[in-house]
Design an enzyme around this catalytic site. Structure first.
Site, PDB file in Angstrom:
ATOM      1  N   SER A   1       0.831  -1.196   0.000  1.00 17.76           N
ATOM      2  CA  SER A   1       0.000   0.000   0.000  1.00 17.76           C
ATOM      3  C   SER A   1       0.875   1.258   0.000  1.00 17.76           C
ATOM      4  O   SER A   1       1.686   1.443  -0.898  1.00 17.76           O
ATOM      5  CB  SER A   1      -0.968  -0.030   1.181  1.00 17.76           C
ATOM      6  OG  SER A   1      -1.928   0.995   1.085  1.00 17.76           O
TER       7      SER A   1
ATOM      8  N   ASP B   1      -9.970  -3.877  -5.511  1.00 16.47           N
ATOM      9  CA  ASP B   1      -9.208  -2.856  -4.795  1.00 16.47           C
ATOM     10  C   ASP B   1      -9.330  -1.518  -5.504  1.00 16.47           C
ATOM     11  O   ASP B   1      -9.192  -1.430  -6.725  1.00 16.47           O
ATOM     12  CB  ASP B   1      -7.739  -3.289  -4.711  1.00 16.47           C
ATOM     13  CG  ASP B   1      -6.859  -2.299  -3.971  1.00 16.47           C
ATOM     14  OD1 ASP B   1      -7.392  -1.375  -3.335  1.00 16.47           O
ATOM     15  OD2 ASP B   1      -5.627  -2.465  -4.026  1.00 16.47           O
TER      16      ASP B   1
ATOM     17  N   HIS C   1      -8.132  -4.793  -0.777  1.00 13.82           N
ATOM     18  CA  HIS C   1      -7.055  -4.006  -0.186  1.00 13.82           C
ATOM     19  C   HIS C   1      -6.929  -4.324   1.301  1.00 13.82           C
ATOM     20  O   HIS C   1      -7.920  -4.492   2.007  1.00 13.82           O
ATOM     21  CB  HIS C   1      -7.328  -2.519  -0.374  1.00 13.82           C
ATOM     22  CG  HIS C   1      -6.129  -1.665  -0.143  1.00 13.82           C
ATOM     23  ND1 HIS C   1      -5.240  -1.360  -1.146  1.00 13.82           N
ATOM     24  CD2 HIS C   1      -5.636  -1.076   0.978  1.00 13.82           C
ATOM     25  CE1 HIS C   1      -4.260  -0.611  -0.663  1.00 13.82           C
ATOM     26  NE2 HIS C   1      -4.480  -0.425   0.627  1.00 13.82           N
TER      27      HIS C   1
END
Length: 409
Positions: free
Chosen positions: A194, A349, A379
């Site tokens: 991320s 995501d 995610h």
């Protein structure tokens, strides 16, 4: 006193129960649970708990008790305690003021081991060394590698570029001392999840041409944040309400991390902050035309982008165009010198198309790319990876895919 205590207890129970009912209603009214996710009930439960903790954190923050990020990390660290792995030695260190955690396999090795540098996710709001302790211990064991988990200063006290600078400093320190940790300088893998993926992309670009340091052998980017310029890509429309990163949380993270007033959010969304000459230069890398057609079939309508230029918006938000925030915008000469990449994307995501755009940029410049797409992925899968009844198959699939790639280095 006993009566007063009982009244307070009932009031507290009513408060916490009321918040729980609120977030459950919010979940069922707003959350989009993808049809291809296995065990949707588990995902619903996990998302409700996530909303419960962040909602309580927001209430405590408004009352001046504790900031939402600190409360959320506190609760997560309690729920996911660091477990002792009998096959891995864990050492808590500081590189200067930067907290790091070193994971080393206990078994002796006749030769230097592979090294992994791991930058954790959490949108600079959440995430900690404790949050990622167990998954990093697992990675170190399964890849027989020396793994360095890097901590960094984050919100609410620190904004961009502090996290990136902390990670860069820790990386350089580690690279200069590889032999003392029993690491083979020719087999160092950098891994980021991320926002940690954004940090990784920025660091690998920054280190291009540094002849005084060992070259990073490969980079592993797990659903990374690669740009914040075009937020009208297909995945932003299709997955705007999918747990755990929805458009509401994305707005909060970007505005808080980059110290941008949320009143400028619409200008960011419609691209009004982008000068025309800048868009003409970068549109070839940011355009949804770079996204394969099969990812545009589900509910995507290409908007008019960008909107007419707004100079006031540019003055307030123009740092979004900085390559350290949007590493997708790096020059071809820099991209061409980057190490081999393993890119992980998740179908459900919000950031899926970031990976797809970066994949094309790397491949266009001749960088070897292995793409690992998780069709039922969401995610935040990595930090949720753990051995219990709430683990979803997509969590394990991502971890196992990363392990398989690293073992091939």
């Amino acid at each position: 006193m006993a009566v007063l205590g009982l009244v307070l207890l009932v009031a507290l129970l009513t408060f916490f129960l009321g918040v729980l009912v609120w977030v459950v209603c919010e979940h069922f009214l707003t959350a989009d649970i993808p049809s291809d996710v296995q065990h949707p009930a588990k995902l619903r439960f996990l998302h409700c708990m996530f909303l419960y903790v962040t909602t309580l954190g927001n209430i405590f923050e408004k009352l001046g008790i504790c900031s939402m990020p600190k409360f959320s990390c506190f609760v997560h660290d309690i729920l996911q305690r660091a477990k002792e792995n009998p096959k891995v030695i864990v050492t808590k260190l500081h590189f200067g003021t930067i907290p790091v955690r070193l994971f080393q396999p206990k078994a002796e090795s006749s030769s230097p081991r592979r090294g992994i540098i791991f930058y954790h996710g959490g949108a600079a709001l959440f995430g900690s060394l404790d949050c990622y302790h167990n998954v990093c211990s697992f990675l170190a064991q399964k890849t027989d590698s020396v793994l360095l988990l890097v901590g960094y200063r984050k919100l609410p006290d620190y904004h961009f570029p502090v996290a990136s600078l902390d990670c860069l400093a820790a990386t350089i320190h580690f690279l200069k001392a590889l032999k003392s940790y029993g690491v083979d300088p020719s087999r160092v893998v950098a891994c980021g999840e991320s926002i940690g993926g954004a940090v990784l992309a920025s660091i690998t670009q920054t280190l291009v041409g540094r002849s005084d340091l060992p070259r990073i052998r490969a980079q592993v980017l797990i659903y990374p944040v690669i740009q914040v310029v075009n937020l009208q890509l297909p995945s932003f429309q299709q997955n705007k309400n999918v747990p755990f990163l929805d458009s509401k949380l994305m707005k909060l993270c970007i505005c808080k991390y980059l110290a941008i007033n949320s009143s400028w959010w619409d200008a960011i969304l419609n691209g009004a902050f982008i000068p025309l000459d800048t868009w003409n230069k970068y549109s070839k890398w940011l355009s949804p035309e770079n996204i394969p057609k099969r990812f545009k079939k589900k509910g995507y309508q290409q908007p008019k982008f960008p909107s007419p230029f707004n100079e006031a918006a540019y003055l307030e938000t123009g740092h979004i165009l900085d390559v350290s925030i949007s590493p997708l915008l790096a020059e071809d000469e820099t991209i061409a010198q980057l190490p081999e990449a393993f890119l992980v994307s998740c179908e459900n995501d919000l950031l899926r198309d970031h990976t797809l755009l970066y994949k094309k940029r790397l491949e266009d410049q001749g960088v070897p790319v292995t793409w690992y797409h998780v069709k039922d992925g969401i995610h935040g899968s990595l930090v949720l990876f753990k051995d219990n009844i709430f683990t979803l198959p997509c969590f394990s699939n991502i971890v196992n895919g990363v392990i398989s790639f690293i073992n091939g280095i």
